[in-house]
Structures are given as C-alpha cells and as structure tokens.
Design an enzyme around this catalytic site. Structure first.
Site, mmCIF file in Angstrom:
data_model
loop_
_atom_site.group_PDB
_atom_site.id
_atom_site.type_symbol
_atom_site.label_atom_id
_atom_site.label_comp_id
_atom_site.label_asym_id
_atom_site.label_seq_id
_atom_site.Cartn_x
_atom_site.Cartn_y
_atom_site.Cartn_z
ATOM 1 N N GLN A 98 1.453 -2.038 -0.609
ATOM 2 C CA GLN A 98 1.674 -0.706 -1.163
ATOM 3 C C GLN A 98 2.958 -0.129 -0.560
ATOM 4 O O GLN A 98 3.084 -0.020 0.662
ATOM 5 C CB GLN A 98 0.509 0.221 -0.859
ATOM 6 C CG GLN A 98 0.644 1.579 -1.534
ATOM 7 C CD GLN A 98 -0.457 2.542 -1.140
ATOM 8 O OE1 GLN A 98 -0.452 3.061 -0.034
ATOM 9 N NE2 GLN A 98 -1.394 2.781 -2.052
ATOM 10 N N TYR A 171 1.902 12.218 -2.584
ATOM 11 C CA TYR A 171 3.140 11.731 -1.980
ATOM 12 C C TYR A 171 4.272 11.769 -3.008
ATOM 13 O O TYR A 171 4.105 12.290 -4.105
ATOM 14 C CB TYR A 171 2.926 10.347 -1.377
ATOM 15 C CG TYR A 171 1.914 10.355 -0.257
ATOM 16 C CD1 TYR A 171 2.074 11.193 0.845
ATOM 17 C CD2 TYR A 171 0.769 9.562 -0.318
ATOM 18 C CE1 TYR A 171 1.134 11.232 1.866
ATOM 19 C CE2 TYR A 171 -0.174 9.594 0.702
ATOM 20 C CZ TYR A 171 0.013 10.432 1.791
ATOM 21 O OH TYR A 171 -0.926 10.470 2.788
ATOM 22 N N ARG A 219 -0.568 2.961 -8.016
ATOM 23 C CA ARG A 219 -1.708 3.804 -7.680
ATOM 24 C C ARG A 219 -1.390 5.208 -8.184
ATOM 25 O O ARG A 219 -0.285 5.717 -7.957
ATOM 26 C CB ARG A 219 -1.975 3.823 -6.168
ATOM 27 C CG ARG A 219 -3.388 4.323 -5.874
ATOM 28 C CD ARG A 219 -3.774 4.218 -4.417
ATOM 29 N NE ARG A 219 -5.233 4.076 -4.305
ATOM 30 C CZ ARG A 219 -5.910 4.259 -3.185
ATOM 31 N NH1 ARG A 219 -5.289 4.603 -2.074
ATOM 32 N NH2 ARG A 219 -7.205 4.084 -3.165
ATOM 33 N N GLY A 312 -13.751 0.634 0.225
ATOM 34 C CA GLY A 312 -12.948 1.029 1.374
ATOM 35 C C GLY A 312 -13.687 1.018 2.692
ATOM 36 O O GLY A 312 -13.694 0.032 3.428
ATOM 37 N N ARG A 313 -14.333 2.122 3.007
ATOM 38 C CA ARG A 313 -14.916 2.273 4.349
ATOM 39 C C ARG A 313 -15.996 1.244 4.647
ATOM 40 O O ARG A 313 -16.162 0.835 5.799
ATOM 41 C CB ARG A 313 -15.455 3.694 4.511
ATOM 42 C CG ARG A 313 -14.344 4.736 4.504
ATOM 43 C CD ARG A 313 -14.857 6.127 4.817
ATOM 44 N NE ARG A 313 -13.786 7.104 4.738
ATOM 45 C CZ ARG A 313 -13.915 8.384 5.077
ATOM 46 N NH1 ARG A 313 -15.090 8.848 5.484
ATOM 47 N NH2 ARG A 313 -12.898 9.212 4.980
ATOM 48 N N CYS A 334 -21.965 1.876 5.833
ATOM 49 C CA CYS A 334 -21.148 3.017 6.236
ATOM 50 C C CYS A 334 -22.087 4.211 6.382
ATOM 51 O O CYS A 334 -22.905 4.483 5.503
ATOM 52 C CB CYS A 334 -20.086 3.305 5.182
ATOM 53 S SG CYS A 334 -19.187 4.849 5.442
ATOM 54 N N CYS A 337 -19.891 9.352 7.964
ATOM 55 C CA CYS A 337 -19.629 10.415 8.940
ATOM 56 C C CYS A 337 -18.725 11.485 8.315
ATOM 57 O O CYS A 337 -17.828 11.177 7.528
ATOM 58 C CB CYS A 337 -18.949 9.851 10.181
ATOM 59 S SG CYS A 337 -19.904 8.569 11.024
#
Length: 357
Positions: A98, A171, A219, A312-313, A334, A337
């Site tokens: 990326q 971004y 993305r 992801g996580r 996961c 949290c």
C-alpha cells in the site's frame, strides 16, 4: 472462502486478505524494516493467507504518519521492502504494497509544510487539536503523482505483485476525492471526474512503467461523501485501469451520509458499502471492517457479496487463523478491546496471550 481466485493473471490461493495495518513499533528508528517486522508478515503468510497488503508505505518524506513509517521514496528502500515480500512469497502468499501520502494528516514531526488539495483549516476542539494545510501548486501536485508512480516501480523491483493506492481514511487521495476537502478550481477539483483525476492519472502512470501484469489496487471509502458518489468514483478507477478495489471508510463521517444497512444484512455499513460497490463494477472487490470469524467471512463469499474478505485484528491475535479455519480448529478470538492493545507494542494483546475457551 478457500477457493482460488484471480486478480487478472495473479492467482490467489484463497479469498482471505491481510489488510494494511501500520506497525510503528516494529520499525527501526530510520524507518527500515526490522527482523521482527519481517517475522510479523511471515507468521501470517505461514498461517495460510492468500493475499497480504503491506501497511501504508510513504511515497514522500514530507507526507508521513510518523517519523518511522515504512517508506519507498528512494531506491535504497527497495531491499527493505523485498525482505517482507520474499518472506511472504516463501509461504505462497501474494503481496501488494500500500503506497501512501497523509496530506493534511501529515504529522508535524515529519513536515512543517503540510499540504492538501486546497487550503484547509479546522479549529481545535475537545476531540482534536485542529488541522491546517496549504494548497498544493499544480507543479507540486504533478510531482506527488510522480512520487506514487516511482514508489510503485520500486515495489515491483522489490518483487511485490502489485500496489494499492491508499485512497481511504482521509489521507491525501481521499482528500482529493472528497468535495468537503477538495475546493480546487482547476482540472483537479469541482466535479467528480476532476476530483478523481489525481488518482486516475497515477493509475495510468503506474501502468506505463510497471506493465500490464503488475496489479494496481485502490483502497477507497464507501462514504466519499456518500455511497452513491463512491460508486461513481469506483467506476472511474475501473475505467482508468485499476485491477482491484478495497472498500473501507472515507473522509466524511457525517451520520446522515453513511450507507443505510438493510435489516437483513448481517454486517456493518462499511461492509455493506463494499458489497454495493461490487455490484456496480466488473473488477474484484475486497470488503473489510469488523469481520472476525470464519463464518462471517465465508458468508460473504458464499452469498457472492465479495470477491475477497479482509480479516484484520483477528489475524493479529491469531496468525494461524486461516489454517485453523480450514481445519475447523479453535481460533483465538479478538476480544474487541475499546482501545486495541495490540497496536501498542504488538505484544500486549490480551487475546493473543489468552487460552482458547
């Protein structure tokens, strides 16, 4: 979920993707790749992932998220990225990098001259300290486009299978796409075609220097500023030659503009936005956000709502997620949290160290 799929001529062994997640604590102080960093990606490639997207890698020294962000603005960085690519290829995973510029989200420690598509001023409040940036000149704009193209060529020289332009999460590319941020009055602002021009010209430039087989992904947000507009942006990216779309969150988080999820849809608005964009393009789409279990991922593929699913996580917690899912073995969950503990050091995640119940 475990069926093979192609992105053009790139053969992916399954439909699971490791999305780009920045790991500042694994980098050396100069931004170079550490052995620990390589091991992080290799562990997850060994765990069975089909496609790995290497975290946001900056194309320009003045557009960083942090001083020690991964980088590709010099040829000396090629060998650093190649370490990650080789480690992942050794286990049959395909790798895209990326490439990224933070624009108005550039941290002051990286640059005191923060730039954006147009002048931007945001007053500080209880939630943030405010953002400000000056407008890019047309010369600077073209130079940044060249930085993206040059970084893509370096990624190819490092052995990567492709690149992903980071056009989400507010971004620089996202800022060009957003009518809320992009107030330019030249050919790079105004209507949708103009707002996508910064990106579509980068796609064209990358194709020219890397060839037809190098994978170019984008993305993007599904709320830039709304789903209807984002679908049209996706079509422009496809028309320009993008091979893959990875749908996430854009700049605007105004509740009234977020996609409305039908009651029968089992996932959140980000995933829903990705599935809707997929219905309107003819290139593969990755959906992402909150997908944690094999059942959730498999459901999206079986119902033909996505071509690939980014986990992801859960892949941070358990690098063997894919292998375990295929063998129907217990996976470390996961724990969701409120503030992700994994990103503090890469070692403090309670889910990673807990026993499986």
């Amino acid at each position: 979920m475990f069926s093979k799929n192609n992105i053009k001529n790139l053969k992916i062994k399954n439909r699971i993707v490791l999305p780009p997640m920045v790991i500042f604590n694994y980098l050396e102080e100069d931004g170079f790749v550490s052995a620990e960093h390589v091991n992080h990606y290799e562990e997850r490639a060994r765990g069975g992932i089909g496609l790995i997207i290497v975290e946001a890698t900056c194309v320009n020294a003045n557009g960083r998220l942090a001083g020690n962000q991964l980088r590709l603005w010099s040829d000396k960085h090629i060998v650093e990225i190649s370490k990650i690519v080789k480690a992942c290829h050794n286990h049959g995973a395909k790798v895209i990098v990326q490439i990224h510029h933070a624009g108005l989200k550039t941290v002051p420690s990286s640059s005191t001259d923060i730039v954006a598509p147009s002048i931007y001023e945001e007053k500080s409040n209880q939630k943030n300290s405010g953002l400000s940036a000056r407008s890019l000149t047309i010369t600077e704009l073209h130079e940044l486009q060249n930085d993206f193209v040059d970084a893509a060529l370096r990624a190819k020289k490092a052995g990567a299978d492709g690149v992903e332009l980071h056009g989400a999460h507010g971004y620089l590319i996202s800022q060009f796409l957003s009518p809320l941020i992009n107030k330019r009055e030249d050919s790079y602002g105004g209507n949708l075609i103009n707002r996508t021009r910064f990106t579509t010209e980068i796609i064209t430039g990358i194709r020219e220097v890397t060839g037809k087989d190098f994978m170019i992904g984008c993305r993007m947000g599904c709320n830039e500023p709304d789903l209807k507009t984002s679908i049209e942006i996706a079509k422009e990216f496809e028309k320009a030659g993008a091979d893959l779309l990875h749908v996430s969150i854009g700049f605007d988080m105004t509740p009234s503009e977020l996609p409305v999820v039908p009651e029968e849809f089992k996932h959140n608005w980000v995933v829903y936005g990705g599935t809707e964009i997929r219905r309107n393009v003819n290139i593969p789409v990755i959906v992402v956000n909150g997908i944690k279990t094999p059942e959730q991922a498999s459901d999206l593929i079986k119902n033909d709502q996505a071509d690939f699913v980014a986990v992801g996580r859960s892949l941070l917690v358990d690098p063997e997620w894919v292998n375990k899912a295929q063998q129907t073995l217990p996976i470390k969950p996961c724990l969701n949290c409120k503030i992700c503990q994994w990103f503090k050091t890469g070692k403090s995640c309670p889910g990673k160290t807990s026993s499986i119940s």
